[in-house]
Design an enzyme around this catalytic site. Structure first.
Site, short mmCIF file in Angstrom:
data_model
loop_
_atom_site.label_atom_id
_atom_site.label_comp_id
_atom_site.label_asym_id
_atom_site.label_seq_id
_atom_site.Cartn_x
_atom_site.Cartn_y
_atom_site.Cartn_z
N HIS A 1 36.93 39.86 43.54
CA HIS A 1 37.39 38.43 42.94
C HIS A 1 35.85 37.93 42.41
O HIS A 1 35.23 38.45 42.58
CB HIS A 1 37.10 37.74 44.72
CG HIS A 1 36.64 36.41 44.21
ND1 HIS A 1 38.13 35.56 43.42
CD2 HIS A 1 36.08 35.60 44.45
CE1 HIS A 1 37.51 34.03 42.86
NE2 HIS A 1 36.30 34.20 44.38
N HIS B 1 38.25 28.23 38.62
CA HIS B 1 37.89 28.62 39.90
C HIS B 1 37.76 30.82 39.15
O HIS B 1 36.18 31.11 39.28
CB HIS B 1 39.03 29.17 41.39
CG HIS B 1 37.94 29.78 42.07
ND1 HIS B 1 37.86 29.74 43.71
CD2 HIS B 1 37.10 30.68 41.75
CE1 HIS B 1 37.98 30.03 44.28
NE2 HIS B 1 36.90 31.15 43.32
N HIS C 1 34.42 35.22 39.24
CA HIS C 1 34.94 34.02 38.49
C HIS C 1 33.77 33.60 36.53
O HIS C 1 33.01 33.34 36.14
CB HIS C 1 33.55 32.81 39.02
CG HIS C 1 33.75 33.06 40.57
ND1 HIS C 1 32.50 32.34 41.56
CD2 HIS C 1 34.48 33.02 41.57
CE1 HIS C 1 33.18 32.35 42.88
NE2 HIS C 1 33.95 33.00 43.24
N GLU D 1 35.35 33.94 51.38
CA GLU D 1 36.68 33.79 50.81
C GLU D 1 36.85 35.45 51.11
O GLU D 1 37.25 35.76 49.86
CB GLU D 1 36.38 33.59 49.45
CG GLU D 1 35.90 32.31 48.63
CD GLU D 1 36.00 32.24 47.38
OE1 GLU D 1 37.46 30.95 46.84
OE2 GLU D 1 35.35 32.26 46.69
ZN LIG Z 1 35.77 32.15 44.50
#
Ligand SMILES: [Zn+2]
Length: 260
Positions: free
Chosen positions: A122, A194, A124, A103
């Site tokens: 990023h 996500h 979660h 990602e």
């Molecule tokens: Zn992710």
């Protein structure tokens, strides 16, 4: 004031001010950014924003189209040797057989369209997930989350780009570009089922924003159980904080738990 007292007060004031002056004038170099990047990995793992997944990156000062990010590794374990440089297409300059995050395109495509953004997280974070799968707007309710802005934080839905048959991962440049478009000029965007992306102009700031986005989500979830929620208004979101004291304290806390 006696001369000796004056000298003592002057020296004491100088001692207090010197670290502040040094911090304010610390040169913004790739070496400094990478040092902060490693600290951010450890802090965000320690604060529960990043689990074994998730990543932090920082734009290169030397080549602003490039960015630095760890090889695919749990953030708590990141060391200087794990930091890699990626180009404007999120391709590694020197793979050396290492595994990289699928990602990583999230970072590259946000840097491409947001020249003001110097660093991206990023995550979660479980606390934000309920706001990615319901129509309950995610807005700031605590003063430390003012950077979320007055309008609801946008939510990216991968189905709108890849259709029903998708892998729930933003692992191509076109899908990451669509996420960057949903982010727009916001500091944070949520991702359905996500997690989230968080942006800022320095690594300490993106760390601050990631931690307080998570905290805002935790508090909002509790508040929604009690009744009607009082969100920050359009004036209350226009404020600024100092990040230094949080950053130094978080570094110490992470180090105390063996993350250095
Ligand atoms: Zn992710």
């Amino acid at each position: 004031m006696r001369h000796s007292t004056f000298v003592f007060v002057f020296i004491a004031a100088l001692c207090l001010l010197t670290p502040m002056v040094r911090a304010a004038s610390a040169p913004d170099t790739d070496v400094q950014r990478i040092t902060d990047l490693i600290a951010a990995n450890h802090i965000l793992a320690d604060q529960g924003v990043l689990d074994g997944f998730g990543h932090v990156s920082v734009r290169s000062v030397k080549n602003p189209k490039h960015f630095f990010m760890s090889r695919s590794l749990a953030p708590a374990l990141v060391t200087p040797a794990d930091i890699m440089e990626f180009d404007e297409n999120s391709a590694p300059l020197d793979l050396k057989g290492r595994e990289i995050a699928s990602e990583r395109f999230i970072h590259g495509e946000i840097y491409r369209v947001r020249p003001d953004v110097q660093t991206v997280v990023h995550s979660h974070s479980p606390a934000v997930l309920p706001f990615t799968i319901t129509d309950t707007p995610f807005k700031p309710v605590i003063h430390t989350a003012y950077f979320l802005g007055y309008d609801p934080v946008p939510v990216f839905d991968i189905r709108n780009v890849e259709g029903a048959d998708n892998k729930m991962l933003v692992n191509t440049a076109p899908t990451a570009a669509a996420l960057a478009k949903v982010l727009g000029n916001h500091s944070v965007a949520l991702m359905r089922g996500h997690g989230m992306v968080v942006t800022a102009d320095t690594v300490p700031w993106v760390t601050f924003r990631s931690i307080y986005t998570q905290q805002n989500a935790q508090i909002l979830l509790e508040a929604l159980k009690l009744g009607k929620v009082n969100y920050l208004n359009q004036y209350e979101v226009n404020r600024a904080d100092r990040v230094e004291r949080h950053w130094d304290a978080w570094k110490l806390e992470a180090a105390a738990r063996g993350l250095k």
